[in-house]
Design an enzyme around this catalytic site. Structure first.
Site, PDB file in Angstrom:
ATOM      1  N   ASP A   7       0.854  -1.185   0.000  1.00  0.00           N
ATOM      2  CA  ASP A   7       0.000   0.000   0.000  1.00  0.00           C
ATOM      3  C   ASP A   7       0.896   1.243   0.000  1.00  0.00           C
ATOM      4  O   ASP A   7       1.721   1.413   0.898  1.00  0.00           O
ATOM      5  CB  ASP A   7      -0.844  -0.059   1.289  1.00  0.00           C
ATOM      6  CG  ASP A   7      -1.877   1.044   1.359  1.00  0.00           C
ATOM      7  OD1 ASP A   7      -1.839   1.949   0.522  1.00  0.00           O
ATOM      8  OD2 ASP A   7      -2.720   0.987   2.282  1.00  0.00           O
ATOM      9  N   ASP A 109      -3.275   2.239  -5.927  1.00  0.00           N
ATOM     10  CA  ASP A 109      -2.103   2.283  -5.041  1.00  0.00           C
ATOM     11  C   ASP A 109      -1.995   1.088  -4.098  1.00  0.00           C
ATOM     12  O   ASP A 109      -1.259   1.142  -3.125  1.00  0.00           O
ATOM     13  CB  ASP A 109      -2.117   3.577  -4.228  1.00  0.00           C
ATOM     14  CG  ASP A 109      -3.234   3.602  -3.208  1.00  0.00           C
ATOM     15  OD1 ASP A 109      -4.301   3.041  -3.496  1.00  0.00           O
ATOM     16  OD2 ASP A 109      -3.045   4.165  -2.127  1.00  0.00           O
ATOM     17  N   GLU A 110      -2.730   0.038  -4.350  1.00  0.00           N
ATOM     18  CA  GLU A 110      -2.709  -1.137  -3.476  1.00  0.00           C
ATOM     19  C   GLU A 110      -2.645  -2.414  -4.286  1.00  0.00           C
ATOM     20  O   GLU A 110      -3.394  -2.574  -5.247  1.00  0.00           O
ATOM     21  CB  GLU A 110      -3.998  -1.218  -2.644  1.00  0.00           C
ATOM     22  CG  GLU A 110      -4.012  -0.343  -1.426  1.00  0.00           C
ATOM     23  CD  GLU A 110      -5.316  -0.508  -0.679  1.00  0.00           C
ATOM     24  OE1 GLU A 110      -5.701  -1.652  -0.380  1.00  0.00           O
ATOM     25  OE2 GLU A 110      -5.962   0.517  -0.417  1.00  0.00           O
TER      26      GLU A 110
END
Length: 415
Positions: A7, A109-110
């Site tokens: 993350d 973003d993960e």
DNA sequence: TCTGGGGTCCTAGGACCC
DNA sequence: TCTGGGGTCCTAGGACCC
């Protein structure tokens, strides 16, 4: 199973900071009270990401820039650069693939990474996680948190423990010590509404939720109660899914208009430009849709939606727009409009486009027109073609969508 | 110059069928 | 003609995620 959850810390802000430094800037946004925020003059003014110094001033993601500036005078506000974000996201994904072929892009973003089979090659999970964390920092210029556990839920919860630039384990044996003392709102899938409801039942921490009677939770929260109890106990058997499986369920675009729209014609123009974008994306994915939904938010921020099932699956801009227009006329009460949306769902790849006697237009001709427009727009950009109704209207001829990269679905609220 | 945009899933109520 | 009842489909709205 060994699962990593990776993350990016304050993703949009970190990416912008890394980009600035790489281009010779001498400031690091991460060390300043700074945020990434939308354009207030376009009524898009909310906080999208915040630095840690900004967070310390009480700034929350999602709040209006007005509120944010009130909390922190002199706040540095930077506009989002979605192309940059897509590139950074891609770079991280490529790096992760070096450690396992099983990587799921959960959002921009993960990622989840299945390390189970990689262990023989790369050894100790925690050591590898630190290597990945360091490599991303050195090679890409931004920091990540990595959570490690035996399932996705725990890996994700582990990654949240302490930020930034950290590796955490949260194996089942560690749940009681690391996860149960946390406020119940920190649990994945406990949002504002559920947190409030839980508090009324005197459930304050994840541990209290975990030790509750599942049938009591089921009574108050239906099927959701079972899920919450399982998550609080670290139970989750979902798989790390590569590529886009299961298939995407719907494609939609929406926009907040920079002024309130009072005029039917003007509203329809906005809807056409959104339909144009939805149609383009549908055809790019070779998908046809069977349900069309429009959404309207008025100046009081009251929301409403209206939908209709089609007689034939459709992907043509014109075919979709005909329905959109009808839906709008049926739904609009006349209140000034702030926001409009178009969504097509119940997707299929079966074009059992039987000819209908009642078609008001020629489907084949229409498909050819769409294909030609798509091709030109792909080669020369979206603005190369503008329908005659748009010039001088003050409305973009095609709109909706933030990132250009449309190749992977973002599966939210679904592990 | 108050409050984005992209998604998924669940539920409730009504229509309709047998 | 005082009340059935199960199943499916459709629609609107609200919860959640990033």
């Amino acid at each position: 199973m060994i699962i990593f959850h990776i993350d990016v810390n304050s993703a949009y802000l970190s990416w912008q900071a890394a980009y600035e430094l790489e281009n010779g800037s001498n400031r690091d946004l991460r060390t300043l009270p700074a945020i990434i925020g939308g354009d207030q003059t376009k009524r898009h003014g909310i906080v999208l990401a915040k630095s840690i110094p900004a967070k310390k001033q009480g700034i929350i993601t999602g709040e209006s820039l007005l509120e944010a500036r009130l909390k922190c005078p002199g706040l540095l506000v930077i506009a989002p650069n979605y192309q940059l974000f897509a590139q950074c996201s891609e770079a991280m994904y490529e790096l992760l693939l070096e450690y396992s072929p099983h990587v799921q892009r959960y959002s921009v973003d993960e990622c989840f990474l299945d390390y189970t089979a990689s262990q023989r090659l790369f050894g100790d999970p925690v050591e590898t996680a630190h290597t990945i964390r360091n490599r991303i920092k050195e090679e890409l210029g931004f920091t990540v948190n990595i959570g490690i556990s035996s399932n996705k839920l725990l890996a994700k919860m582990g990654g949240e423990l302490k930020k930034p630039d950290q590796v955490h384990t949260l194996f089942p044996a560690e749940i009681a010590a690391k996860m149960w003392p946390l406020p119940v709102g920190d649990l994945f899938m406990v949002g504002r509404a559920t947190q409030k409801k839980l508090q009324r039942l005197n459930i304050q921490t994840i541990g209290e939720l975990a030790k509750n009677d599942p049938s009591f939770l089921r009574l108050h929260f239906k099927s959701y109660g079972t899920l919450l109890w399982q998550y609080a106990n670290g139970i989750d058997d979902s798989l790390v899914r590569e590529s886009n499986f299961p298939a995407q369920k719907g494609i939609g675009n929406s926009t907040t208009i920079s002024f309130d729209v009072n005029d039917r014609k003007e509203a329809l123009l906005v809807l056409l430009s959104l339909t144009e974008k939805v149609g383009l994306r549908m055809r790019r994915k070779k998908a046809l849709g069977q349900v069309v939904t429009i959404s309207i938010k008025n100046f009081h921020l009251e929301k409403l939606s209206h939908q209709r099932r089609l007689t034939h699956p459709c992907q043509s801009t014109r075919g979709l727009y005909e329905v959109v227009e009808t839906l709008f006329d049926e739904a609009w009460t006349g209140a000034p409009i702030r926001h409009l949306g178009v969504r097509v769902s119940d997707l299929t790849d079966q074009p059992f486009e039987q000819l209908s006697l009642f078609d008001t237009y020629d489907r084949e001709k229409d498909a050819t027109l769409d294909a030609t427009m798509d091709k030109l727009r792909k080669r020369y950009g979206e603005k190369i073609l503008i329908r005659g109704c748009f010039p001088h209207s003050g409305i973009k001829s095609i709109q909706g969508g933030v990132a250009e990269n449309d190749d992977y679905p973002i599966m939210t609220s679904l592990l």
